[in-house]
Write a protein that holds these residues in place. Structure first.
Motif, PDB file in Angstrom:
ATOM      1  N   ASP A  17       3.731  10.875  -8.958  1.00  9.95           N
ATOM      2  CA  ASP A  17       3.035  11.256 -10.187  1.00  9.95           C
ATOM      3  C   ASP A  17       2.435  12.652 -10.110  1.00  9.95           C
ATOM      4  OD1 ASP A  17       3.679   8.872 -11.383  1.00  9.95           O
ATOM      5  OD2 ASP A  17       1.696   7.960 -11.132  1.00  9.95           O
ATOM      6  N   THR A  18       2.149  13.123  -8.899  1.00 12.06           N
ATOM      7  CA  THR A  18       1.518  14.441  -8.763  1.00 12.06           C
ATOM      8  C   THR A  18       2.485  15.516  -8.259  1.00 12.06           C
ATOM      9  OG1 THR A  18       0.766  13.842  -6.518  1.00 12.06           O
ATOM     10  CG2 THR A  18      -0.758  13.427  -8.340  1.00 12.06           C
ATOM     11  N   HIS A  19       3.756  15.149  -8.087  1.00 11.65           N
ATOM     12  CA  HIS A  19       4.730  16.133  -7.593  1.00 11.65           C
ATOM     13  C   HIS A  19       5.162  17.063  -8.730  1.00 11.65           C
ATOM     14  CE1 HIS A  19       8.410  17.813  -5.854  1.00 11.65           C
ATOM     15  NE2 HIS A  19       7.918  17.466  -4.683  1.00 11.65           N
ATOM     16  N   ASP A  61       3.809   6.020  -5.387  1.00 11.06           N
ATOM     17  CA  ASP A  61       3.630   6.224  -6.826  1.00 11.06           C
ATOM     18  C   ASP A  61       2.698   7.397  -7.103  1.00 11.06           C
ATOM     19  OD1 ASP A  61       5.362   4.198  -7.534  1.00 11.06           O
ATOM     20  OD2 ASP A  61       3.792   2.764  -8.076  1.00 11.06           O
ATOM     21  N   ARG A  62       1.595   7.479  -6.345  1.00  8.92           N
ATOM     22  CA  ARG A  62       0.657   8.593  -6.537  1.00  8.92           C
ATOM     23  C   ARG A  62       1.308   9.916  -6.162  1.00  8.92           C
ATOM     24  NH1 ARG A  62      -3.094   4.718  -4.564  1.00  8.92           N
ATOM     25  NH2 ARG A  62      -2.955   5.532  -2.437  1.00  8.92           N
ATOM     26  N   PHE A  63       2.076   9.914  -5.076  1.00  7.70           N
ATOM     27  CA  PHE A  63       2.760  11.134  -4.659  1.00  7.70           C
ATOM     28  C   PHE A  63       3.726  11.601  -5.745  1.00  7.70           C
ATOM     29  CE2 PHE A  63       6.425  13.263  -2.773  1.00  7.70           C
ATOM     30  CZ  PHE A  63       5.824  14.268  -2.025  1.00  7.70           C
ATOM     31  N   ARG A  69       2.118   2.038  -3.456  1.00  5.34           N
ATOM     32  CA  ARG A  69       1.096   2.678  -4.294  1.00  5.34           C
ATOM     33  C   ARG A  69       0.916   4.147  -3.923  1.00  5.34           C
ATOM     34  NH1 ARG A  69      -3.103  -2.448  -3.824  1.00  5.34           N
ATOM     35  NH2 ARG A  69      -1.907  -3.847  -5.195  1.00  5.34           N
ATOM     36  N   ARG A  70       0.964   4.444  -2.630  1.00  4.05           N
ATOM     37  CA  ARG A  70       0.836   5.851  -2.218  1.00  4.05           C
ATOM     38  C   ARG A  70       2.048   6.655  -2.685  1.00  4.05           C
ATOM     39  NH1 ARG A  70      -1.604   3.374   2.424  1.00  4.05           N
ATOM     40  NH2 ARG A  70       0.348   3.389   3.578  1.00  4.05           N
ATOM     41  N   THR A  97       9.891  12.791  -1.532  1.00  4.10           N
ATOM     42  CA  THR A  97       9.234  11.485  -1.471  1.00  4.10           C
ATOM     43  C   THR A  97       9.615  10.739  -0.202  1.00  4.10           C
ATOM     44  OG1 THR A  97       9.304  11.398  -3.898  1.00  4.10           O
ATOM     45  CG2 THR A  97       8.792   9.352  -2.755  1.00  4.10           C
ATOM     46  N   ARG A 150       0.835  -1.221   0.000  1.00  2.63           N
ATOM     47  CA  ARG A 150       0.000   0.000   0.000  1.00  2.63           C
ATOM     48  C   ARG A 150       0.862   1.262   0.000  1.00  2.63           C
ATOM     49  NH1 ARG A 150      -3.021  -3.319   3.834  1.00  2.63           N
ATOM     50  NH2 ARG A 150      -4.918  -4.075   2.820  1.00  2.63           N
ATOM     51  N   ARG A 197       5.968   8.530 -17.741  1.00  4.30           N
ATOM     52  CA  ARG A 197       6.163   8.196 -16.330  1.00  4.30           C
ATOM     53  C   ARG A 197       6.803   6.819 -16.152  1.00  4.30           C
ATOM     54  NH1 ARG A 197       4.486  12.384 -13.547  1.00  4.30           N
ATOM     55  NH2 ARG A 197       2.737  13.634 -14.301  1.00  4.30           N
TER      56      ARG A 197
END
Length: 198
Positions: free
Chosen positions: A51-53, A47-49, A44-45, A181, A41, A72
């Protein structure tokens, strides 16, 4: 792969769980140790962080428009190249020693890992891939291999020259992105009181 392994070590989360993040779809299997499920988990968090940085968005913009759909994926690989090349900036443990630790952990738990990860771990260990990421030719080869595994046509096989051209800028992006990160990952671990077992 290299970045996730280092983040797991430095944030105090499960190494195996973090590496499983790219090989498990859906909910983490209930029979996995809790630390592994937390690691999946967290992967995955992270990866989301990433991708939006803003630094990641800047990296995407450094590539030609026609390559950005797969940017990406390509950047994940190239960030590992930059991380391995500038390793002392990010980790005091020598890269070969760190890589060996990762290979040993994967081998120790191979009986419990999904077949795709076992196959990749064997390939990674045989090639000493984590240390070999320093070699630009290896990065180009990895991108070609990834393109061959895609179910849909991708631009990955043609991306390396453009990544290399943007190398200085991408290095600057990673110098901002990795510490941010790591702070995020440590905060997630602390908030959820994750345990680093295996």
């Amino acid at each position: 792969m290299l970045a996730h392994a280092l983040l797991a070590k430095q944030a105090g989360c499960s190494l195996i769980g973090s590496l499983l993040g790219d090989f498990v779809r859906g909910a983490p299997p209930a029979h996995y140790p809790l630390a592994w499920r937390h690691g999946i988990r967290l992967h995955r968090r992270i990866d989301r962080f990433v991708d939006t940085h803003p630094a990641s968005a800047c990296s995407v913009q450094r590539l030609p428009t026609e390559l950005r759909r797969w940017a990406r994926v390509a950047l994940d690989v190239y960030y590992d190249h930059l991380l391995s090349r500038d390793w002392p900036r990010y980790c005091a443990t020598p890269l070969p020693q760190f890589a060996s630790t990762v290979y040993r952990a994967l081998d120790e738990h191979r009986h419990a890992l999904p077949p795709d990860l076992v196959r990749f771990a064997d390939f990674m260990t045989a090639r000493d891939l984590l240390a070999a990421y320093r070699d630009p030719e290896v990065i180009a080869e990895v991108l070609v291999r990834l393109a061959g595994r895609c179910r849909r046509p991708s631009t990955l096989a043609h991306t390396f020259p453009f990544l290399e051209q943007a190398d200085a800028g991408l290095g600057g992006d990673l110098a901002q992105l990795y510490p941010a990160t790591l702070r995020f990952a440590r905060g997630e671990v602390a908030a959820r009181q994750l345990r680093p077992a295996a």
